[in-house]
Design an enzyme around this catalytic site. Structure first.
Site, PDB file in Angstrom:
ATOM      1  N   GLY A  40       0.864  -1.185   0.000  1.00  0.00           N
ATOM      2  CA  GLY A  40       0.000   0.000   0.000  1.00  0.00           C
ATOM      3  C   GLY A  40       0.892   1.223   0.000  1.00  0.00           C
ATOM      4  O   GLY A  40       1.562   1.501   0.981  1.00  0.00           O
ATOM      5  N   HIS A  41       0.966   1.905  -1.133  1.00  0.00           N
ATOM      6  CA  HIS A  41       1.850   3.068  -1.243  1.00  0.00           C
ATOM      7  C   HIS A  41       1.005   4.345  -1.239  1.00  0.00           C
ATOM      8  O   HIS A  41       0.218   4.566  -2.148  1.00  0.00           O
ATOM      9  CB  HIS A  41       2.689   2.972  -2.519  1.00  0.00           C
ATOM     10  CG  HIS A  41       3.669   1.826  -2.471  1.00  0.00           C
ATOM     11  ND1 HIS A  41       4.471   1.465  -3.508  1.00  0.00           N
ATOM     12  CD2 HIS A  41       3.968   0.958  -1.465  1.00  0.00           C
ATOM     13  CE1 HIS A  41       5.225   0.427  -3.154  1.00  0.00           C
ATOM     14  NE2 HIS A  41       4.925   0.114  -1.923  1.00  0.00           N
ATOM     15  N   GLN A 223       7.073  -3.623   0.122  1.00  0.00           N
ATOM     16  CA  GLN A 223       7.458  -4.205   1.426  1.00  0.00           C
ATOM     17  C   GLN A 223       8.858  -3.711   1.823  1.00  0.00           C
ATOM     18  O   GLN A 223       9.284  -2.671   1.343  1.00  0.00           O
ATOM     19  CB  GLN A 223       7.395  -5.735   1.376  1.00  0.00           C
ATOM     20  CG  GLN A 223       5.992  -6.313   1.331  1.00  0.00           C
ATOM     21  CD  GLN A 223       5.408  -6.417  -0.055  1.00  0.00           C
ATOM     22  OE1 GLN A 223       6.070  -6.818  -0.981  1.00  0.00           O
ATOM     23  NE2 GLN A 223       4.157  -6.053  -0.220  1.00  0.00           N
TER      24      GLN A 223
HETATM   25  P1  IMP Z   1       1.712 -11.396   2.736  1.00  0.00           P
HETATM   26  O1  IMP Z   1       2.721 -10.656   1.934  1.00  0.00           O
HETATM   27  O2  IMP Z   1       0.315 -10.893   2.590  1.00  0.00           O
HETATM   28  O3  IMP Z   1       1.821 -12.885   2.549  1.00  0.00           O
HETATM   29  O4  IMP Z   1       2.062 -11.166   4.306  1.00  0.00           O
HETATM   30  C1  IMP Z   1       3.289 -11.629   4.879  1.00  0.00           C
HETATM   31  C2  IMP Z   1       3.817 -10.614   5.886  1.00  0.00           C
HETATM   32  O5  IMP Z   1       4.256  -9.449   5.185  1.00  0.00           O
HETATM   33  C3  IMP Z   1       2.779 -10.127   6.888  1.00  0.00           C
HETATM   34  O6  IMP Z   1       3.430  -9.877   8.118  1.00  0.00           O
HETATM   35  C4  IMP Z   1       2.289  -8.824   6.297  1.00  0.00           C
HETATM   36  O7  IMP Z   1       1.777  -7.954   7.272  1.00  0.00           O
HETATM   37  C5  IMP Z   1       3.584  -8.298   5.708  1.00  0.00           C
HETATM   38  N1  IMP Z   1       3.377  -7.369   4.592  1.00  0.00           N
HETATM   39  C6  IMP Z   1       2.994  -7.651   3.339  1.00  0.00           C
HETATM   40  N2  IMP Z   1       2.921  -6.538   2.594  1.00  0.00           N
HETATM   41  C7  IMP Z   1       3.277  -5.527   3.382  1.00  0.00           C
HETATM   42  C8  IMP Z   1       3.423  -4.126   3.169  1.00  0.00           C
HETATM   43  O8  IMP Z   1       3.223  -3.592   2.082  1.00  0.00           O
HETATM   44  N3  IMP Z   1       3.810  -3.403   4.250  1.00  0.00           N
HETATM   45  C9  IMP Z   1       4.084  -3.973   5.449  1.00  0.00           C
HETATM   46  N4  IMP Z   1       3.973  -5.270   5.699  1.00  0.00           N
HETATM   47  C10 IMP Z   1       3.575  -6.053   4.670  1.00  0.00           C
END
Ligand code: IMP
Length: 427
Positions: A40-41, A223
């Site tokens: 989410g940017h 991320q």
């Molecule tokens: P997934 O990427 O949805 O599989 O989540 C795996 C982990 O990465 C979780 O702890 C999410 O909260 C974290 N995560 C995924 N995308 C983001 C991001 O854009 N910002 C922060 N944390 C993220």
């Protein structure tokens, strides 16, 4: 003109959207290279405030070609939603390009993400439940379906037929839930294909031609380094590499073509989802940071865990990425605090260590060793020159820089493009 990678240096949510938006002014191409709509940017610019999940943050400049690279997994429904929302605000999305090699997040990926999280019970990873892990699993297991396949309806039918049979076995026999209808998914995919066809292209040639023209290309990360599946806090990690190296794999641009690697660091740490975070503050300071900075996930709305700046993690991330420069965001969030802390090492079972252990149970036992610094207790959001920052803020930035191991290019004291203080030039 250079290729510049801009990546998250902590656990994501460092403010990459603002940085990419600002630097895109000089760019001709911006490529998102990893993740999916889990990202989410947030971008605040003269056109308004936008929360982008898949569309690259360079979309706001008419001279920029925004590319969704091959390393991204795309939920077509979410992408169409995002394109429509941008168009509604008068933002032209006709230049958007989606790599035909990007994989699709299918409805079964989202269902399986949810079911897997549920089955982990107390040990849930805290995923965004956007189907990201299962989509990347299928990519590596060679069961994925790529965006380009939406354009070949006959071939798609055959591929989907095989994949959905396996998925329905998993859904019904392992999880005891209803099977999915091949017909419904196929029909939906055909509609997505019709809608997205103008955007789907072969992007390797596009990027090679841009390099030949000496265009400036930005590789936009998603991320952050500590969520990397290899080097992050595995298994509390995401499923694609947010590192600069991931920028090559997720775009097709070679490592030797990257001229600058910029790491985006928040002035403190946040993390959303489960997993170790040694500097987490479960107290009124953590709450004050969360409230002031509105630290709630852009994608899921979950409250982010807040903590002090972690120098050990910052140095690790810089080494992994090879940062040539760093950007510090959200300095202003610390304006009111009388004392600040920076974690300089960890104590693990009575021993002082200066690295992140591979084992999460060891990392969970790490206690932060802190250095204290004076706060500045005055507002900074109006300041535009480094020399005008309070001496305590300058000392704090310099100390962060020691751990980042690269010059700070600029520091941000608010979300708008103007709320930026230049330090060292990027080039
Ligand atoms: P997934 O990427 O949805 O599989 O989540 C795996 C982990 O990465 C979780 O702890 C999410 O909260 C974290 N995560 C995924 N995308 C983001 C991001 O854009 N910002 C922060 N944390 C993220």
């Amino acid at each position: 003109m250079p290729v510049v990678a801009i990546v998250g240096a902590q656990w994501g949510d460092e403010g990459k959207g603002k940085v990419v938006d600002m630097l895109s002014e000089k760019a001709q191409v911006v490529v998102r290279f990893s993740g999916g709509d889990n990202a989410g940017h947030t971008v605040i610019n003269p056109s308004g405030e936008f929360k982008l999940h898949l569309v690259p943050s360079g979309i706001f400049y008419p001279g920029v070609i925004p590319v969704i690279g091959n390393g991204v997994v795309v939920n077509p429904a979410k992408l169409i939603e995002e394109i429509d929302a941008l168009n509604k605000c008068g933002i032209d999305t006709s230049r958007l390009v989606i790599s035909d090699r990007a994989h699709i997040v299918m409805p079964y990926h989202i269902i399986i993400d949810e079911l897997e999280e549920k089955s982990r019970a107390g040990k849930a990873l805290g995923t965004t439940k956007r189907g990201i892990g299962p989509a990347f699993t299928d990519k590596i297991a060679r069961q994925g379906i790529r965006i380009g396949e939406l354009l070949d309806k006959e071939g798609l039918k055959e591929r989907l037929g095989m994949v959905i049979e396996t998925k329905n076995d998993i859904l019904t026999k392992i999880y005891g839930v209803e099977p999915l209808s091949l017909q419904d998914i196929y029909k939906q995919c055909c509609e997505y294909g019709d809608r997205l066809a103008p955007y789907i292209k072969e992007t390797i040639t596009l990027l090679r031609d841009a390099q030949k023209r000496n265009d400036m290309i930005i590789l936009e990360g998603a991320q952050g380094a500590l969520l990397d599946p290899d080097f992050g806090t595995y298994p509390y990690a995401t499923s694609s590499s947010p590192l600069s190296g991931g920028g090559c794999l997720g775009s097709g641009i070679s490592p030797t073509s990257i001229d600058r690697v910029l790491g985006v660091y928040k002035a403190y740490c946040t993390r959303v989802g489960s997993g170790p975070m040694p500097t987490e503050l479960n107290d009124e300071i953590g709450e004050a940071i969360r409230v002031k900075a509105h630290e709630f996930g852009t994608t899921t709305g979950r409250p982010r865990r807040c903590g002090w700046f972690d120098g050990v993690a910052a140095r690790f991330s810089s080494q992994l990425n090879g940062f040539t420069g760093g950007i510090i965001t959200r300095i202003d969030v610390l304006d009111e605090l009388p004392q600040l802390k920076i974690c300089t090492a960890y104590e693990l079972d009575g021993k002082i260590i200066d690295y992140i252990p591979a084992s999460v149970s060891e990392y969970d036992r790490c206690k932060p060793v802190y250095e204290e610094l004076d706060g500045w207790q005055t507002s900074t959001d109006h300041i535009r020159k480094y020399q005008d920052l309070p001496i305590q803020a300058r000392k704090y930035i310099k100390r962060m820089e020691d751990f980042m191991g690269c010059p700070v290019n600029f520091a941000c004291i608010g979300p708008t493009r103007e709320q930026t203080i230049p330090l060292n030039p990027i080039f």
